[in-house]
Design a protein around this motif. Structure first.
Motif, PDB file in Angstrom:
ATOM      1  N   THR A  12      20.141  30.305  20.191  1.00 29.33           N
ATOM      2  CA  THR A  12      20.066  28.859  20.042  1.00 29.33           C
ATOM      3  C   THR A  12      20.611  28.368  21.574  1.00 29.33           C
ATOM      4  O   THR A  12      21.258  28.773  21.899  1.00 29.33           O
ATOM      5  N   SER A  13      20.136  27.017  21.830  1.00 29.10           N
ATOM      6  CA  SER A  13      20.775  26.497  22.968  1.00 29.10           C
ATOM      7  C   SER A  13      22.109  26.202  22.963  1.00 29.10           C
ATOM      8  O   SER A  13      22.876  26.034  22.154  1.00 29.10           O
ATOM      9  N   GLY A  96      15.092  19.969  21.212  1.00 28.85           N
ATOM     10  CA  GLY A  96      16.332  20.567  21.600  1.00 28.85           C
ATOM     11  C   GLY A  96      17.464  19.451  21.432  1.00 28.85           C
ATOM     12  O   GLY A  96      17.455  18.379  21.399  1.00 28.85           O
ATOM     13  N   GLU A  97      18.632  20.022  21.613  1.00 26.71           N
ATOM     14  CA  GLU A  97      19.933  19.344  20.873  1.00 26.71           C
ATOM     15  C   GLU A  97      20.056  18.147  21.965  1.00 26.71           C
ATOM     16  O   GLU A  97      20.460  16.802  21.712  1.00 26.71           O
ATOM     17  N   ARG A  98      20.110  18.451  23.339  1.00 31.23           N
ATOM     18  CA  ARG A  98      20.515  17.234  24.341  1.00 31.23           C
ATOM     19  C   ARG A  98      19.551  15.969  24.200  1.00 31.23           C
ATOM     20  O   ARG A  98      19.994  14.987  24.061  1.00 31.23           O
ATOM     21  N   LEU A  99      18.277  16.284  24.211  1.00 31.28           N
ATOM     22  CA  LEU A  99      17.278  15.306  24.287  1.00 31.28           C
ATOM     23  C   LEU A  99      17.293  14.555  22.921  1.00 31.28           C
ATOM     24  O   LEU A  99      16.981  13.440  22.752  1.00 31.28           O
ATOM     25  N   ALA A 100      17.239  15.375  21.948  1.00 38.67           N
ATOM     26  CA  ALA A 100      17.208  15.089  20.443  1.00 38.67           C
ATOM     27  C   ALA A 100      18.374  13.854  20.451  1.00 38.67           C
ATOM     28  O   ALA A 100      17.976  12.784  19.427  1.00 38.67           O
ATOM     29  N   THR A 101      19.451  14.287  20.672  1.00 34.68           N
ATOM     30  CA  THR A 101      20.553  13.246  20.677  1.00 34.68           C
ATOM     31  C   THR A 101      20.291  11.939  21.208  1.00 34.68           C
ATOM     32  O   THR A 101      20.749  10.869  20.715  1.00 34.68           O
ATOM     33  N   SER A 102      19.793  11.895  22.311  1.00 34.31           N
ATOM     34  CA  SER A 102      19.616  10.637  23.299  1.00 34.31           C
ATOM     35  C   SER A 102      18.459  10.061  22.458  1.00 34.31           C
ATOM     36  O   SER A 102      18.320   8.779  22.224  1.00 34.31           O
ATOM     37  N   VAL A 325      11.279   9.078  24.938  1.00 34.95           N
ATOM     38  CA  VAL A 325      10.318  10.121  24.304  1.00 34.95           C
ATOM     39  C   VAL A 325       9.346  10.714  25.469  1.00 34.95           C
ATOM     40  O   VAL A 325       9.187  11.823  25.618  1.00 34.95           O
ATOM     41  N   LYS A 326       8.890   9.661  26.423  1.00 34.38           N
ATOM     42  CA  LYS A 326       8.029  10.194  27.439  1.00 34.38           C
ATOM     43  C   LYS A 326       8.742  10.961  28.287  1.00 34.38           C
ATOM     44  O   LYS A 326       8.213  12.230  28.756  1.00 34.38           O
ATOM     45  N   SER A 327      10.184  11.054  28.387  1.00 39.44           N
ATOM     46  CA  SER A 327      10.720  12.210  29.416  1.00 39.44           C
ATOM     47  C   SER A 327      10.989  13.438  28.674  1.00 39.44           C
ATOM     48  O   SER A 327      11.379  14.389  29.037  1.00 39.44           O
ATOM     49  N   ALA A 328      10.527  13.706  27.460  1.00 39.71           N
ATOM     50  CA  ALA A 328      10.602  14.744  26.637  1.00 39.71           C
ATOM     51  C   ALA A 328       9.600  15.897  27.226  1.00 39.71           C
ATOM     52  O   ALA A 328       9.962  17.088  27.225  1.00 39.71           O
ATOM     53  N   PRO A 333      10.616  23.438  25.929  1.00 41.71           N
ATOM     54  CA  PRO A 333      10.743  23.418  24.551  1.00 41.71           C
ATOM     55  C   PRO A 333      11.591  24.421  24.098  1.00 41.71           C
ATOM     56  O   PRO A 333      12.136  25.434  24.823  1.00 41.71           O
ATOM     57  N   LYS A 334      12.261  24.228  22.872  1.00 38.31           N
ATOM     58  CA  LYS A 334      13.416  25.055  22.288  1.00 38.31           C
ATOM     59  C   LYS A 334      12.678  26.111  21.632  1.00 38.31           C
ATOM     60  O   LYS A 334      13.321  27.122  21.589  1.00 38.31           O
ATOM     61  N   PHE A 335      11.792  26.138  21.036  1.00 30.20           N
ATOM     62  CA  PHE A 335      10.961  27.353  20.388  1.00 30.20           C
ATOM     63  C   PHE A 335       9.577  27.492  20.765  1.00 30.20           C
ATOM     64  O   PHE A 335       9.198  26.670  21.535  1.00 30.20           O
ATOM     65  N   GLN A 336       8.934  28.716  20.132  1.00 34.85           N
ATOM     66  CA  GLN A 336       7.533  29.044  20.780  1.00 34.85           C
ATOM     67  C   GLN A 336       7.005  28.786  19.267  1.00 34.85           C
ATOM     68  O   GLN A 336       6.352  29.968  18.850  1.00 34.85           O
TER      69      GLN A 336
END
Length: 341
Positions: A12-13, A96-102, A325-328, A333-336
């Protein structure tokens, strides 16, 4: 923009700053919501991809707890509700964790804001849009559901988790999240309405009673024609916008009390009719107390078939959330999972 996710065999990240692990431990010690969040996250095993190694899943669950507690700590006006973790885990798996938090923090102050009030009053108000939408499209179905007194509670978990809790295929969940992110905050209730409308024949073939209709509707089919329903929900939103539904409901309800006040009156009447309360009141000697008790116990019942009032909402469109969201797409990506080939 489509949310995409990828799954890999790696760990995990890691946290994005060196002090966040310590901060996470402090949040767990200080947060009043920690125990409930922990229980909900521990029960969320099916929200993770099948076959994911236990170590990786457990790491993600720890990240999920940290994200939720951090958002709540930063925004003391927000209150955790059961089902919030279903939304957070979807974004965690995708970006992922960082972007999900924001992203979830922004959504929590916009699209999800009403769900995070101290009470469920505003959530109930949003649910009150469901029946007026159905009434506009299919009065027969609406009247049947009203006669069955099924209410709207069957759609509660749909609404507050953006269907993440009730759909088993992650691809469908992600597709709906794409749709809801790009739309008005009330779009999930329009989508709930089109699901009910799509199942019209099943509903009308039910026994016209609360238990039968509620059981049918609460078991959401997993093979829905999602693209068709998404298109239909968008059409209904344009045809019957929230402002028109609110005005119509307000006009019909001018002489009626709101659903929230009716519910409070019901609670009061129920409390007054408890055996111990009745006995206490029966032997009270003061005339004022006796009169007050009589008023409560003999108050006329509210019409059980009255349409629920549609009330004003505190949610806003949250354009800033869409910018986040656009910056996602800028993030790896976190997984495949390769959800969208």
């Amino acid at each position: 923009m489509a949310l995409r996710s990828a799954q890999g065999d790696g760990p995990t990240s890691s946290r994005w700053d060196g002090g966040s692990e310590k901060a996470g431990k402090n949040l767990r010690q200080l947060s009043k919501d920690y125990q409930q969040v922990l229980l909900d996250v521990r029960r969320s095993l099916r929200r993770f991809p099948p076959g994911m190694p236990d170590e990786q899943r457990e790491g993600l669950q720890e990240e999920l707890i940290d994200i939720i507690l951090l958002i709540l700590e930063r925004n003391p006006q927000l209150h955790y509700y059961q089902g919030y973790h279903d939304i957070v885990v979807t974004f965690l798996l995708v970006v992922g964790e960082r972007l999900a938090t924001s992203l979830v923090e922004k959504l929590s102050t916009h699209h999800l804001r009403d769900f995070m009030d101290p009470t469920m009053d505003n959530t109930k108000h949003i649910l009150n849009y469901l029946m007026p939408i159905i009434d506009q499209v299919n009065p027969e179905l609406h009247d049947f559901m009203q006669s069955a007194e099924v209410g709207t509670i069957f759609a509660l978990s749909w609404l507050i988790t953006w269907f993440g809790h009730v759909l088993s295929d992650f691809r469908h969940v992600v597709r709906l999240y794409d749709f809801f992110l790009a739309c008005h905050p009330l779009m999930p209730i329009y989508f709930a309405a089109v699901i009910v409308l799509y199942r019209e024949q099943e509903v009308l073939e039910c026994d016209c009673d609360m238990a039968s209709v509620h059981h049918l509707l609460s078991q959401i089919p997993q093979d829905l024609p999602y693209e068709t329903l998404i298109s239909r929900a968008g059409d209904l939103f344009v045809q019957f916008p929230p402002s028109e539904l609110a005005r119509e409901a307000a006009a019909q309800q001018q002489a009626e009390r709101t659903a929230a006040s009716t519910f409070k009156d019901f609670e009061l009447a129920s409390a007054q009719q408890r055996p111990d309360m009745v006995l206490r009141q029966r032997f009270q000697g003061l005339l004022r107390s006796e009169d007050r008790t009589k008023d409560v116990l003999t108050k006329p019942r509210t019409n059980r078939f009255v349409k629920l009032a549609v009330m004003g909402l505190t949610v806003a469109l949250g354009a800033a959330a869409l910018a986040v969201v656009k910056s996602a797409l800028e993030w790896a990506p976190k997984f495949q999972l390769q959800l969208f080939p």
